[in-house]
Design a protein around this motif. Structure first.
Motif, PDB file in Angstrom:
ATOM      1  N   MET A 175       0.160  -1.024  -7.670  1.00  0.00           N
ATOM      2  CA  MET A 175      -1.203  -1.318  -7.228  1.00  0.00           C
ATOM      3  C   MET A 175      -1.312  -1.309  -5.704  1.00  0.00           C
ATOM      4  SD  MET A 175      -2.188  -4.259 -10.021  1.00  0.00           S
ATOM      5  CE  MET A 175      -3.902  -4.391  -9.527  1.00  0.00           C
ATOM      6  N   CYS A 179      -3.338   1.355  -2.730  1.00  0.00           N
ATOM      7  CA  CYS A 179      -4.139   0.955  -1.558  1.00  0.00           C
ATOM      8  C   CYS A 179      -3.712   1.718  -0.303  1.00  0.00           C
ATOM      9  CB  CYS A 179      -3.984  -0.544  -1.309  1.00  0.00           C
ATOM     10  SG  CYS A 179      -4.648  -1.581  -2.638  1.00  0.00           S
ATOM     11  N   TRP A 192     -10.803   5.360  -8.417  1.00  0.00           N
ATOM     12  CA  TRP A 192      -9.827   4.448  -7.818  1.00  0.00           C
ATOM     13  C   TRP A 192      -9.751   3.150  -8.625  1.00  0.00           C
ATOM     14  CZ3 TRP A 192      -9.874  -0.436  -5.569  1.00  0.00           C
ATOM     15  CH2 TRP A 192      -8.701  -0.776  -4.850  1.00  0.00           C
ATOM     16  N   TYR A 193     -10.895   2.629  -9.019  1.00  0.00           N
ATOM     17  CA  TYR A 193     -10.917   1.391  -9.804  1.00  0.00           C
ATOM     18  C   TYR A 193     -10.292   1.610 -11.181  1.00  0.00           C
ATOM     19  CZ  TYR A 193     -13.978  -0.677  -6.288  1.00  0.00           C
ATOM     20  OH  TYR A 193     -14.491  -1.179  -5.115  1.00  0.00           O
ATOM     21  N   MET A 196      -6.591   1.553 -10.751  1.00  0.00           N
ATOM     22  CA  MET A 196      -6.085   0.188 -10.570  1.00  0.00           C
ATOM     23  C   MET A 196      -6.008  -0.582 -11.895  1.00  0.00           C
ATOM     24  SD  MET A 196      -5.297  -0.505  -7.386  1.00  0.00           S
ATOM     25  CE  MET A 196      -5.550  -2.215  -6.949  1.00  0.00           C
TER      26      MET A 196
END
Length: 222
Positions: A175, A179, A192-193, A196
């Motif tokens: 994770m 970033c 992107w979410y 994650m």
């Protein structure tokens, strides 16, 4: 209308099975997506994200899901076979992680960049070292006589618990990697979410599996 205990139990098992199936898909899908993004072979760095995704998203997840009573791909096999496959997958995960760590370290050396100065770098280093220690500790389960004051059941419990910690560290490292500038440049917005959510989903499934195994052992002792 209230659900009966049997219906609740059946529903719970169905939900666990669905979550486990999703974990299998994520375990394979996430490294595949990383491979498409990194294009391994296009640069030295390109091997790092792929190897780490293979180690902590695919190999380690599958090594732990092997013991799931609902979603193991080896449900019909004996525990002895499952343990051997678990060992093989964990060793492959460690090898991939060590190779990925070596590649990023050498790549930073070539480019004159500082080593382990980010949270991702520090967590990744800790995770790889922890994975090595966890594999070494697993030897005690093969030769429990080395720990005369410990029962095999207690060794299994501590191995599973420490293994969960190592797996969560691996997920945290993934994770934090998402970033990084490299990943956020290639993956933006909703994608992107969703990315994650991948390690979050698998970590929740594995935590549920380990906690249920712990509760089962506790009940069997009474």
């Amino acid at each position: 209308m209230a659900l009966t205990a049997e219906t609740e139990s059946r529903l719970y098992r169905s939900l666990r099975a669905a979550a486990g199936a999703a974990a299998h898909l994520v375990a394979l899908g996430f490294p595949t997506a990383v491979a498409l993004l990194a294009r391994p072979g296009s640069s030295l760095f390109s091997w790092h994200p792929l190897l780490m995704a293979l180690a902590f998203s695919f190999l380690m997840t599958e090594a732990l899901l092997i013991f799931s009573p609902e979603t193991s791909l080896l449900r019909s096999f004996s525990r002895k076979v499952k343990v051997r496959v678990h060992w093989a997958l964990q060793l492959l995960a460690l090898l991939c992680a060590l190779l990925g760590l070596g590649i990023i370290t050498y790549n930073k050396h070539l480019n004159g960049k500082a080593h382990f100065v980010t949270w991702h770098g520090l967590t990744g280093l800790l995770t790889v070292l922890y994975a090595g220690g966890q594999c070494a500790g697993g030897v005690l389960l093969l030769y429990p006589k080395l720990m005369k004051n410990w029962t095999l059941a207690k060794l299994k419990l501590y191995h599973a618990t420490s293994g969960l910690v190592g797996y969560l560290l691996g997920c945290a490292s993934l994770m934090l990697g998402m970033c990084s500038l490299w990943f956020t440049t290639l993956v933006t917005s909703v994608s992107w979410y969703l990315a994650m959510l991948c390690p979050l989903l698998t970590s929740l499934v594995i935590m549920n599996q380990v906690s249920n195994a712990y509760l089962y052992r506790k009940r069997s002792q009474h």
